[in-house]
Motif scaffolding. Structure first.
Motif, PDB file in Angstrom:
ATOM      1  N   GLY A 101      19.260  59.656   9.572  1.00 51.45           N
ATOM      2  CA  GLY A 101      18.095  60.529   9.436  1.00 51.45           C
ATOM      3  C   GLY A 101      18.332  61.973   9.824  1.00 51.45           C
ATOM      4  N   PHE A 102      19.546  62.313  10.239  1.00 54.71           N
ATOM      5  CA  PHE A 102      19.742  63.687  10.718  1.00 54.71           C
ATOM      6  C   PHE A 102      19.560  64.706   9.598  1.00 54.71           C
ATOM      7  CE2 PHE A 102      21.625  67.480  12.316  1.00 54.71           C
ATOM      8  CZ  PHE A 102      21.231  67.475  13.635  1.00 54.71           C
ATOM      9  N   CYS A 137      26.040  59.898   5.859  1.00 55.70           N
ATOM     10  CA  CYS A 137      25.796  58.457   5.947  1.00 55.70           C
ATOM     11  C   CYS A 137      25.639  57.771   4.606  1.00 55.70           C
ATOM     12  CB  CYS A 137      24.520  58.177   6.730  1.00 55.70           C
ATOM     13  SG  CYS A 137      24.468  58.859   8.382  1.00 55.70           S
TER      14      CYS A 137
HETATM   15 FE1  FES Z   1      22.756  60.397   8.360  1.00 60.49          FE
HETATM   16 FE2  FES Z   1      22.182  61.798   6.161  1.00 60.49          FE
HETATM   17  S1  FES Z   1      21.254  59.966   6.846  1.00 60.49           S
HETATM   18  S2  FES Z   1      23.475  62.370   7.800  1.00 60.49           S
END
Ligand code: FES
Ligand code: FES
Length: 168
Positions: A101-102, A137
Motif C-alpha cells: 500500500g505504500f 510489490c
Molecule cells: Fe507496495 Fe505498491 S503496493 S509498493
C-alpha cells in the motif's frame, strides 16, 4: 516567512511558511495529512502525487509557494465517508491493486487525474499516465486492471446519477 493560501481538500487554508517548504512537507507536516506518502523525495516514485487544479503533481518536486492560490486535493478527500469509498479506491481493493500500500495513494491520485480527462483509457494510456508511479510489490498487472475497473465503476455511478436526475 511568507504568507501562503491554498484551497486544500475543499477548505481555504492560510499559513505562514518558509520559502523553502516543499508542498509535500506542508501537506504532511503542517496539515497532518499523512496519506500522501514520501518514497524517494526526488521526484522518482510518485508516492507523493496529489492533484493541483485537478492535475496530478509530485508534491515533493515543488515548493509550496509554487502552488500559491491553487486548489490542492489529497487522498484524504476522495472517500465520501468511511463506508463509501471513491470508485478508484474501491477498484484498487476489488482488483488487488495493492499489497503493502505504500505506492497506493499516489497511484490512486494519478488514476483520478487520468480518468477526469479520459474516462475509458486503454492499457497504453494507463501505462503512460502511471509512468511516474513506481510499485515494488504488485507487478502492475492488477493496478492496470484496477484502473479499468475504476473507469467502469465511475461510468456506472454517473449513469445512476443521470437516471436519478431524470426521475427527480
Ligand atoms: Fe507496495 Fe505498491 S503496493 S509498493
Ligand atoms: Fe515524491 Fe517519490 S516522494 S516522487
Amino acid at each position: 516567512m511568507n504568507p501562503f493560501r491554498i484551497q486544500l481538500n475543499g477548505e481555504p487554508i492560510s499559513a505562514e511558511i518558509a520559502p523553502t517548504t516543499l508542498l509535500v512537507d506542508f501537506i504532511r507536516g503542517e496539515q497532518r495529512l499523512t496519506g500522501t506518502h514520501v518514497g524517494c523525495d526526488t521526484a522518482q516514485c510518485g508516492a507523493c502525487t496529489v492533484l493541483v487544479d485537478g492535475e496530478p503533481l509530485k508534491s515533493c518536486s515543488v515548493l509550496a509557494l509554487q502552488v500559491q492560490g491553487r486548489v490542492v486535493t489529497t487522498i484524504e478527500s476522495l472517500a465520501a465517508s468511511e463506508n463509501e469509498l471513491h470508485p478508484v479506491q474501491q477498484a484498487f481493493i476489488e482488483c488487488h491493486g495493492l499489497q503493502c500500500g505504500f505506492c497506493t495513494p499516489g497511484m490512486v491520485m494519478a488514476t483520478v487525474g487520468l480518468l477526469a480527462h479520459n474516462p475509458d483509457p486503454d492499457d497504453a494510456e494507463i501505462a503512460e499516465a502511471l509512468d511516474g508511479n513506481l510499485c515494488r510489490c504488485t507487478g502492475y498487472v492488477n493496478i492496470v486492471a484496477a484502473v479499468h475497473r475504476a473507469a467502469q465503476l465511475m461510468a456506472e455511478r454517473s449513469g445512476q446519477s443521470e437516471t436519478q436526475g431524470a426521475q427527480a
